[in-house]
Write a protein that holds these residues in place. Structure first.
Motif, short mmCIF file in Angstrom:
data_model
loop_
_atom_site.label_atom_id
_atom_site.label_comp_id
_atom_site.label_asym_id
_atom_site.label_seq_id
_atom_site.Cartn_x
_atom_site.Cartn_y
_atom_site.Cartn_z
N PRO A 26 0.80 -1.23 0.00
CA PRO A 26 0.00 0.00 0.00
C PRO A 26 0.83 1.28 0.00
N HIS A 27 2.08 1.20 0.48
CA HIS A 27 2.89 2.41 0.59
C HIS A 27 3.94 2.53 -0.52
N GLU A 28 3.95 1.55 -1.45
CA GLU A 28 4.92 1.60 -2.54
C GLU A 28 4.39 2.48 -3.68
N SER A 29 5.28 3.22 -4.31
CA SER A 29 4.88 4.16 -5.37
C SER A 29 4.76 3.46 -6.72
N VAL A 30 3.62 3.64 -7.36
CA VAL A 30 3.42 3.10 -8.71
C VAL A 30 3.81 4.11 -9.79
N GLY A 31 4.13 5.35 -9.38
CA GLY A 31 4.54 6.35 -10.36
C GLY A 31 4.24 7.75 -9.89
N GLY A 32 4.62 8.71 -10.74
CA GLY A 32 4.40 10.11 -10.40
C GLY A 32 4.48 11.02 -11.61
N ASP A 33 4.95 12.20 -11.41
CA ASP A 33 4.89 13.32 -12.35
C ASP A 33 5.29 12.97 -13.79
N ILE A 34 6.55 12.61 -14.02
CA ILE A 34 7.05 12.44 -15.38
C ILE A 34 6.35 11.28 -16.09
N LYS A 35 6.23 10.14 -15.41
CA LYS A 35 5.57 9.00 -16.04
C LYS A 35 4.11 9.32 -16.37
N PHE A 36 3.43 9.93 -15.43
CA PHE A 36 1.99 10.13 -15.59
C PHE A 36 1.65 11.29 -16.52
N LEU A 37 2.65 12.07 -16.91
CA LEU A 37 2.42 13.09 -17.93
C LEU A 37 1.88 12.45 -19.20
N ARG A 38 2.40 11.26 -19.52
CA ARG A 38 1.92 10.55 -20.71
C ARG A 38 0.44 10.20 -20.59
N LEU A 39 -0.01 9.85 -19.39
CA LEU A 39 -1.42 9.52 -19.20
C LEU A 39 -2.30 10.74 -19.41
N LYS A 40 -1.82 11.90 -19.00
CA LYS A 40 -2.55 13.14 -19.27
C LYS A 40 -2.66 13.35 -20.78
N GLN A 41 -1.56 13.15 -21.49
CA GLN A 41 -1.56 13.35 -22.95
C GLN A 41 -2.53 12.41 -23.65
N LEU A 42 -2.71 11.22 -23.09
CA LEU A 42 -3.61 10.23 -23.69
C LEU A 42 -5.07 10.44 -23.29
N GLY A 43 -5.31 11.38 -22.38
CA GLY A 43 -6.68 11.64 -21.94
C GLY A 43 -7.26 10.51 -21.12
N LEU A 44 -6.44 9.93 -20.27
CA LEU A 44 -6.83 8.76 -19.47
C LEU A 44 -8.15 8.98 -18.73
N GLY A 45 -9.00 7.93 -18.72
CA GLY A 45 -10.27 8.00 -18.00
C GLY A 45 -10.12 7.90 -16.50
N GLY A 46 -9.01 7.33 -16.02
CA GLY A 46 -8.79 7.24 -14.59
C GLY A 46 -7.65 6.28 -14.26
N LEU A 47 -7.12 6.42 -13.06
CA LEU A 47 -6.08 5.53 -12.56
C LEU A 47 -6.51 5.02 -11.19
N VAL A 48 -6.37 3.71 -10.98
CA VAL A 48 -6.73 3.09 -9.71
C VAL A 48 -5.60 2.19 -9.27
N THR A 49 -5.19 2.29 -8.02
CA THR A 49 -4.15 1.42 -7.49
C THR A 49 -4.35 1.16 -6.01
N ASP A 50 -3.88 -0.01 -5.57
CA ASP A 50 -3.87 -0.30 -4.14
C ASP A 50 -2.53 0.09 -3.52
N GLY A 51 -1.68 0.75 -4.33
CA GLY A 51 -0.44 1.32 -3.85
C GLY A 51 -0.58 2.82 -3.65
N SER A 52 0.53 3.53 -3.70
CA SER A 52 0.52 4.98 -3.52
C SER A 52 1.11 5.67 -4.75
N VAL A 53 0.89 6.96 -4.83
CA VAL A 53 1.46 7.76 -5.91
C VAL A 53 2.29 8.88 -5.30
N ARG A 54 3.19 9.46 -6.10
CA ARG A 54 4.00 10.58 -5.65
C ARG A 54 3.79 11.77 -6.58
N ASP A 55 4.31 12.91 -6.20
CA ASP A 55 4.10 14.15 -6.96
C ASP A 55 2.61 14.46 -7.05
#
Length: 316
Positions: free
Chosen positions: A157-186
Motif C-alpha cells: 500500500p505504501h509503494e509508489s506506482v509512479g508520479g509526475d514524469i511518467k503520468f504526464l503521458r497519461l494526461k496526454q492520452l486523456g486517461l479516464g482514470g487511474l486506480v491502485t492499491d499502492g501509492s502515488v508521488r508528486d
C-alpha cells in the motif's frame, strides 16, 4: 551357432565362418541401434516429464468479455453503492477496492480496465524486464484513453506506482482514470493533470527500489479484488467498484432498478417524514407486491410486469 563370452567381455566371432561373422556383426549392429533408440526414448521421456512438471494448469482468457461505450456510460451514471448491491444480490464476491481513495474530492471515473501487475524487485527481474519504452508499464499506458482506467496492482500500500514524469503521458492520452492499491508521488502535479486518480495514499518513496512492472493486461488482484482486462471500473467518493464484463448488463439492470426505487422511497419520506423501516431496506428480486413498498411503487407505475425487483421477477 554358439558364441563364447565371459561375464565381462563382449562376444566375438572367434572360429566362425565368414557367413556367421557377417550375421554376428549384423546382430551387434541391431543391438547397438536398439540400445541407442532406448536411450533417445528415455531422454525424450525425461524432457517431456520435465516440461509437464514445469507446466501449470491451462490458462483461460484474460478478458471476461466486452462492454460497449453505451453500457459503460450507463454504469458510470450509477453510484458505486448501487453497483456493489447489484453484485451482492447476484451472489458475486466483494467487488469494492477498499482503501482506493480519490486524490481530490470531486474526482469520479468510469472506464474499461487496463491492468498492470508489479512484482517485488529482484536483480534478474530487473535484467529481464524489457527496457525503456518497451517496459510493460509503458505498454499499458499506450492502451489507455478516455474510456479506459489503468488499474495498477502494487506490491504494497505504501509503494509508489509512479508520479509526475511518467503520468504526464497519461494526461496526454486523456486517461479516464487511474486506480491502485499502492501509492502515488508528486501529488500536486497529478491533480493538475486532471485525470481521476484513486490510490491508497501518497508517498515520497521511490517505486523501483521496491518493485518492478512485470505484466500488462493480465488478471490481477487489487486489495484482494480480482480485476480482468475489460472489466468496468467505476469510482466515486465512496470508493472504486469492479463490474465484471461478463455480467455488466445484468448488474446495470439490478443497480438501476434499485436506484429508481431508492429515489421513490426518499421522495416519499421527504413528503411524509417518518422512520424508513416501512420501505427500507429491501432486497432486489424479493419485494412483495402487497407490501408497503410494493404498494408505493405501484403508485409510480412500477409493478412486477415491468420491474425485476419484485418477488419472482429476478432475471439473474
Amino acid at each position: 551357432y554358439s558364441l563364447k563370452r565371459s561375464k565381462c567381455a563382449r562376444p566375438h566371432p572367434t572360429g566362425l565362418s565368414r557367413d556367421h561373422k557377417i550375421n554376428f556383426y549384423q546382430y551387434l549392429l541391431q543391438v547397438t541401434m536398439l540400445s541407442a533408440s532406448r536411450s533417445l526414448l528415455s531422454l525424450s521421456t525425461r524432457r517431456a516429464a520435465a516440461s509437464l512438471s514445469a507446466r501449470t494448469f491451462a490458462q483461460g482468457p484474460s478478458s471476461g468479455g466486452e462492454i460497449s461505450d453505451e453500457l459503460l456510460a450507463k454504469l458510470g451514471s450509477l453510484s458505486t453503492q448501487a453497483l456493489v448491491d447489484g453484485l451482492w444480490v447476484m451472489g458475486w464476491p466483494s467487488a469494492q477496492i477498499d482503501n482506493a481513495r480519490p486524490l481530490s474530492p470531486t474526482m469520479r471515473c468510469v472506464g474499461r480496465a487496463v491492468t498492470l501487475n508489479f512484482v517485488p524487485v529482484r536483480p534478474d527481474i530487473a535484467q529481464d524486464k524489457p527496457p525503456g519504452g518497451e517496459s510493460p508499464e509503458y505498454e499499458a499506458f499506450e492502451k489507455c484513453g478516455p474510456n479506459e482506467v489503468l488499474v495498477m496492482s502494487s506490491c504494497g500500500p505504501h509503494e509508489s506506482v509512479g508520479g509526475d514524469i511518467k503520468f504526464l503521458r497519461l494526461k496526454q492520452l486523456g486517461l479516464g482514470g487511474l486506480v491502485t492499491d499502492g501509492s502515488v508521488r508528486d501529488t500536486d502535479e497529478i491533480i493538475d493533470y486532471g485525470f481521476p486518480c484513486f490510490a491508497h495514499g501518497t508517498t515520497a518513496r521511490q517505486g523501483p527500489a521496491a518493485m518492478q512492472p512485470w505484466e500488462c493486461n493480465g488478471v490481477v488482484s487489487v486489495s484482494g479484488v480480482t480485476v480482468r482486462p475489460g472489466d468496468a471500473i467505476v469510482g466515486d467518493q465512496d470508493g472504486v467498484v469492479v463490474v465484471p464484463a461478463k455480467v455488466a448488463e445484468t448488474v446495470y439492470g439490478i443497480a438501476h432498478g434499485r436506484e429508481v426505487i431508492e429515489g421513490i422511497v426518499k421522495e416519499e419520506l421527504v413528503k411524509n417524514p417518518g422512520p424508513p423501516g416501512r420501505f427500507y431496506p429491501f432486497m432486489s428480486g424479493k419485494v412483495k407486491p402487497e407490501s408497503p413498498l410494493g404498494q408505493l411503487l405501484k403508485t409510480h407505475g412500477i409493478t412486477p410486469e415491468n420491474s425485476n425487483q419484485f418477488e419472482g421477477t429476478a432475471d439473474w
